[in-house]
Design a protein around this motif. Structure first.
Motif, PDB file in Angstrom:
ATOM      1  N   SER A 184      26.452  40.556  32.591  1.00  0.00           N
ATOM      2  CA  SER A 184      27.130  40.500  31.295  1.00  0.00           C
ATOM      3  C   SER A 184      27.569  41.881  30.820  1.00  0.00           C
ATOM      4  O   SER A 184      28.612  42.025  30.199  1.00  0.00           O
ATOM      5  N   MET A 185      26.768  42.908  31.104  1.00  0.00           N
ATOM      6  CA  MET A 185      27.080  44.243  30.604  1.00  0.00           C
ATOM      7  C   MET A 185      28.010  45.021  31.541  1.00  0.00           C
ATOM      8  O   MET A 185      28.948  45.679  31.082  1.00  0.00           O
ATOM      9  N   ALA A 186      27.754  44.975  32.847  1.00  0.00           N
ATOM     10  CA  ALA A 186      28.482  45.848  33.777  1.00  0.00           C
ATOM     11  C   ALA A 186      29.552  45.133  34.584  1.00  0.00           C
ATOM     12  O   ALA A 186      30.654  45.658  34.769  1.00  0.00           O
ATOM     13  N   LEU A 187      29.251  43.945  35.080  1.00  0.00           N
ATOM     14  CA  LEU A 187      30.194  43.232  35.949  1.00  0.00           C
ATOM     15  C   LEU A 187      31.576  43.035  35.328  1.00  0.00           C
ATOM     16  O   LEU A 187      32.589  43.178  36.030  1.00  0.00           O
ATOM     17  N   PRO A 188      31.693  42.718  34.018  1.00  0.00           N
ATOM     18  CA  PRO A 188      33.036  42.525  33.453  1.00  0.00           C
ATOM     19  C   PRO A 188      33.939  43.749  33.570  1.00  0.00           C
ATOM     20  O   PRO A 188      35.158  43.612  33.703  1.00  0.00           O
ATOM     21  N   ILE A 189      33.372  44.943  33.522  1.00  0.00           N
ATOM     22  CA  ILE A 189      34.181  46.150  33.689  1.00  0.00           C
ATOM     23  C   ILE A 189      34.793  46.173  35.082  1.00  0.00           C
ATOM     24  O   ILE A 189      35.978  46.473  35.267  1.00  0.00           O
ATOM     25  N   TRP A 190      33.971  45.820  36.078  1.00  0.00           N
ATOM     26  CA  TRP A 190      34.478  45.773  37.461  1.00  0.00           C
ATOM     27  C   TRP A 190      35.579  44.720  37.576  1.00  0.00           C
ATOM     28  O   TRP A 190      36.609  44.949  38.204  1.00  0.00           O
ATOM     29  N   GLY A 191      35.374  43.552  36.968  1.00  0.00           N
ATOM     30  CA  GLY A 191      36.373  42.487  37.031  1.00  0.00           C
ATOM     31  C   GLY A 191      37.692  42.900  36.411  1.00  0.00           C
ATOM     32  O   GLY A 191      38.772  42.667  36.977  1.00  0.00           O
ATOM     33  N   LEU A 192      37.636  43.535  35.242  1.00  0.00           N
ATOM     34  CA  LEU A 192      38.855  43.998  34.586  1.00  0.00           C
ATOM     35  C   LEU A 192      39.552  45.070  35.407  1.00  0.00           C
ATOM     36  O   LEU A 192      40.784  45.061  35.574  1.00  0.00           O
ATOM     37  N   TYR A 193      38.773  46.008  35.898  1.00  0.00           N
ATOM     38  CA  TYR A 193      39.311  47.119  36.702  1.00  0.00           C
ATOM     39  C   TYR A 193      40.032  46.615  37.935  1.00  0.00           C
ATOM     40  O   TYR A 193      41.177  47.018  38.219  1.00  0.00           O
TER      41      TYR A 193
END
Length: 782
Positions: A721-730
């Protein structure tokens, strides 16, 4: 009697002619003597041949991305990056010649006609300084003197100008003139001026923009185009330059009239060390350069510095950063962290949490945190150095003070406020921090580096300075050691049951019996692939027992982890503190067929003349066989295909409140081959995601500055929830730009794979028991 006056008149005329030539010759000789005297140094020292050949100007060091963009510069007072004549647009040169020196291409440094006109009319019809003379003044004589010194200075400028004309071509002199001038607002030289005032390279300047910049040569302090300075006067001066261009037929009257009606059309983009792209990377790069300088002396001329200076010597540093990927990374961080922070504030309002932003700690512990923060603050250090007593310093922390603080919802992410410095410490402690690094595993080239939220307000670089518990992202080292040493397959099965390592078996420790994140055991057999996908602690403990902590520590060390790792079984669940920089390098070993490549930041350094001073040599190490590395990739693909990383596929309930409120961009629908691992540490203090595609490995960490700053619920506080979404957006942004070339294909498989990856014979019921349910969440490691 009639002839005598005629003879007298003839004699008078002869005397007049005689004295005329005497005075004329004396004048010529005097002028020649004055110039000779100036050249002999009677009016002050003149630059040597070497200085004429290498004028000493302060040049900023330029940081260049792998795709050819300027990421930033290092400078003290002079933000100057010189460019050659062929990078100047014709309209810029035309504007300069028309306004400053119409006969520039006809004289040899001194304009005789202009000089005679200036003497005849005492300067009322314009001066006589040529471009060459103005350059001589800028380079060697400095600010205009007064009185007699101004006359001797002028003579020196004439001499230097003629020498410059012999030393350089007309084109080189014009280029030097544009490069040396200070256009104000840190715009030193035409390259910086074009970037700062119009967000362009010089060659992209149009006629109107060129005319404005040339107009500033008259006085850049007076003709400053910024709204709070003198935009009206600057426009009027620009229009004068346009009129001069029309007068000398560089443009026609119709175009002149049209352009004079247009506004200045600034696109002001100030350049500073805390603004722009890749700020955290640039600050870390500065340390790299200082270390390089300490080991590489400068081959200096007599009287010059014997060490390179990144602020003065005009170095060009070619980095591995891709400006497009860097922007995507920064945008992804901002998009997700803004929404995540809003939810954190929502859950930590004073009525919900009286100790906000801290959880599960006492008042004494909170006071200890604030006390330490006060004593390491700039305010404490400066007041102490000024002789203030501790009582006075502490009192200042409780006095309301006007300040500018970071705020996600304000323009420019800043707001003016009034608060005590002590309250501001607590305010900043409430922000969740982040770190992200992206690297090409085959070369080690670092493509993106985001060390935090905003360098101006959060200067601690969490990519390399911050080391935090790795959580389940450490488990792949255990699995890699087991597959490498025991020749296990991802399909090999182990029971999900309580497993204890006997006391003293691996060091002087008590019995270790880790529980799974939910405290339950399925009592079923599951494959290693299923166990890693579900982050099952009981299976990880069995692997640790079989290979031993020392083998796992050696594996991590060989893959670039330099942190101190105790040789105890509990490291299997991610208790060691590691940083994002080393974790990305380590995971790159899996994607690079078992070869570790140390992350690379700089490929080449050149001096101002283009001489290569440094070229990097890759640092590599064979760690795993291709078979083992590919087996690990297969295991990590299982995390995305059937574990907590499945959110990248859009396989979780998108109507869930959690996703609507904080998971920006969900669902990502990334259906290409992806390998990865989430991680969450005790009390949800740290959330990790390590994600890989064949040519890009990226690590993301999110957490509070203090471990007591965290979400109460694992639903929000886990890595997924905290870190994975940044990777997905990137990655979504990267794939949207095909020119970047991020792979969406398969990982490279060894020609003769000896490890079985076909787990089709695993019983269906075992598969179902180990697969996380839709709302099952990532593990916490205790």
């Amino acid at each position: 009697m009639a002839t005598a006056p005629k003879k007298k008149q003839t004699n008078n005329f002869s005397k007049f002619i005689k004295w005329f030539w005497i005075l004329f010759t004396t004048g010529i000789l005097a002028v020649v003597f004055i110039f000779l005297a100036a050249s002999w140094g009677w009016f002050g020292e003149l630059p040597t041949f070497e200085r004429l050949e290498n004028p000493q100007t302060n040049l900023a060091t330029e940081i260049i991305s792998s795709d050819g963009e300027t990421l930033g510069k290092y400078y003290l007072d002079d933000n100057r990056t010189p460019i050659p004549f062929d990078e100047l647009p014709k309209n810029l040169v035309d504007a300069l010649v028309a306004t400053e020196d119409a006969r520039y291409f006809e004289h040899s440094g001194v304009d005789a006609r202009g000089t005679i006109r200036a003497f005849a009319y005492l300067g009322s019809k314009g001066g006589a300084s040529t471009i060459s003379q103005q350059l001589a003044k800028q380079l060697f004589t400095g600010t205009a003197a007064r009185g007699w010194e101004r006359y001797t200075q002028k003579i020196k400028e004439w001499v230097i100008a003629t020498r410059l004309e012999r030393q350089y071509t007309k084109e080189e002199i014009i280029a030097m003139y544009f490069n040396i001038y200070d256009f104000g607002n840190n715009a030193d030289g035409i390259r910086s001026a074009a970037k700062i005032y119009f967000s362009k390279e010089p060659k992209e300047l149009n006629v109107s923009e060129s005319a404005m910049l040339v107009g500033m040569f008259k006085n850049s302090s007076l003709y400053n185009p910024l709204p709070k300075r003198n935009p009206v006067g600057t426009k009027n001066r620009r229009d004068v330059v346009l009129a001069q261009m029309a007068k000398y037929e560089y443009i026609d009257e119709k175009l002149k009239d049209s352009l004079q009606k247009t506004p200045l059309a600034l696109r002001y983009s100030p350049e500073s060390h805390s603004d722009g792209l890749a700020t955290y990377f640039r600050m870390h790069l500065q340390k790299f350069l200082n270390d390089w300088i300490s080991k590489n002396p400068k081959p200096a001329l007599k009287g010059e510095r014997d060490k390179w200076n990144i602020y003065l010597d005009g170095l060009k540093v070619y980095t591995t950063i891709d400006s497009r990927m860097q922007k995507n990374a920064e945008d992804a961080v901002k998009e997700h962290m803004k929404r995540l922070q809003a939810e954190f504030f929502n859950q930590n309002t004073p009525d919900r949490n009286k100790t906000a932003p801290f959880l599960d700690i006492s008042s004494d512990e909170i006071n200890g945190i604030l006390e330490r923060a006060m004593k390491v603050s700039d305010r404490w250090r400066i007041m102490k150095s000024n002789g203030k007593s501790e009582k006075e310093i502490r009192a200042s922390f409780k006095k309301p003070t006007p300040m500018v603080v970071f705020d996600w919802n304000s323009v420019g992410n800043e707001k003016d406020t009034l608060m005590t410095p002590l309250d501001s410490i607590r305010y900043y402690k409430s922000f969740l921090r982040t770190a992200m690094m992206s690297m090409e595993p085959q070369t080690g080239h670092v493509k993106a580096w985001v060390g935090g939220l905003n360098y101006k307000h959060f200067q601690y670089d969490n990519v390399i300075q911050g080391a935090r518990q790795a959580g389940s992202t450490f488990k792949p080292f255990v699995y890699a050691a087991a597959i490498d040493q025991l020749r296990l397959s991802p399909c090999d099965q182990f029971p999900d049951d309580e497993y204890c390592i006997e006391p003293g078996k691996h060091g002087n420790i008590d019995a270790w019996c880790p529980k799974n994140s939910d405290g339950k055991f399925s009592l079923k057999n599951m494959s290693l692939k299923q166990a890693l996908a579900g982050s099952v602690n009981s299976v990880t403990a069995q692997l640790m027992d079989k290979v031993g902590p020392r083998t796992v520590v050696n594996m991590a060390k060989n893959m670039g982890i330099s942190a101190e790792i105790p040789e105890v079984p509990s490291i299997a669940l991610g208790t060691p503190d590691v940083n994002v920089y080393e974790m990305v390098g380590a995971f790159g070993t899996f994607a690079n067929e078992g070869v570790y490549v140390k992350p690379v930041l700089v490929t080449r350094i050149e001096d101002k003349n283009g001489t290569v001073l440094y070229e990097y040599v890759p640092e590599t190490k064979d760690v795993l066989s291709k078979d083992v590395a590919f087996a690990m990739v297969d295991l990590l693909r299982g995390v995305v295909e059937g574990g907590s990383g499945g959110r990248l596929r859009g396989s979780y309930n998108k109507n869930n409140y959690l996703y609507k409120e904080i998971i920006t961009g969900y669902p990502y629908n990334l259906n290409n081959p992806i390998a990865g691992k989430t991680g969450t540490t005790q009390n949800n203090s740290d959330g990790w995601f390590m994600g890989m595609v064949p040519n890009l490995v990226t690590g993301v960490w999110v957490g509070g500055e203090e471990r007591a700053t965290h979400f109460k619920s694992i639903a929000y506080g886990q890595g997924a929830s905290m870190a994975l979404p940044i990777w997905g957006l990137y990655m979504t942004k990267n794939y949207a730009n095909k020119e970047i070339g991020v792979s969406d294909g398969n990982f490279k498989s060894p020609a003769n794979m000896s490890i079985n990856l076909d787990c089709s014979k695993v019983r269906e019921e075992d598969r179902a028991n180990s697969k996380p349910a839709e709302d099952d969440l990532d593990d916490i490691d205790f």
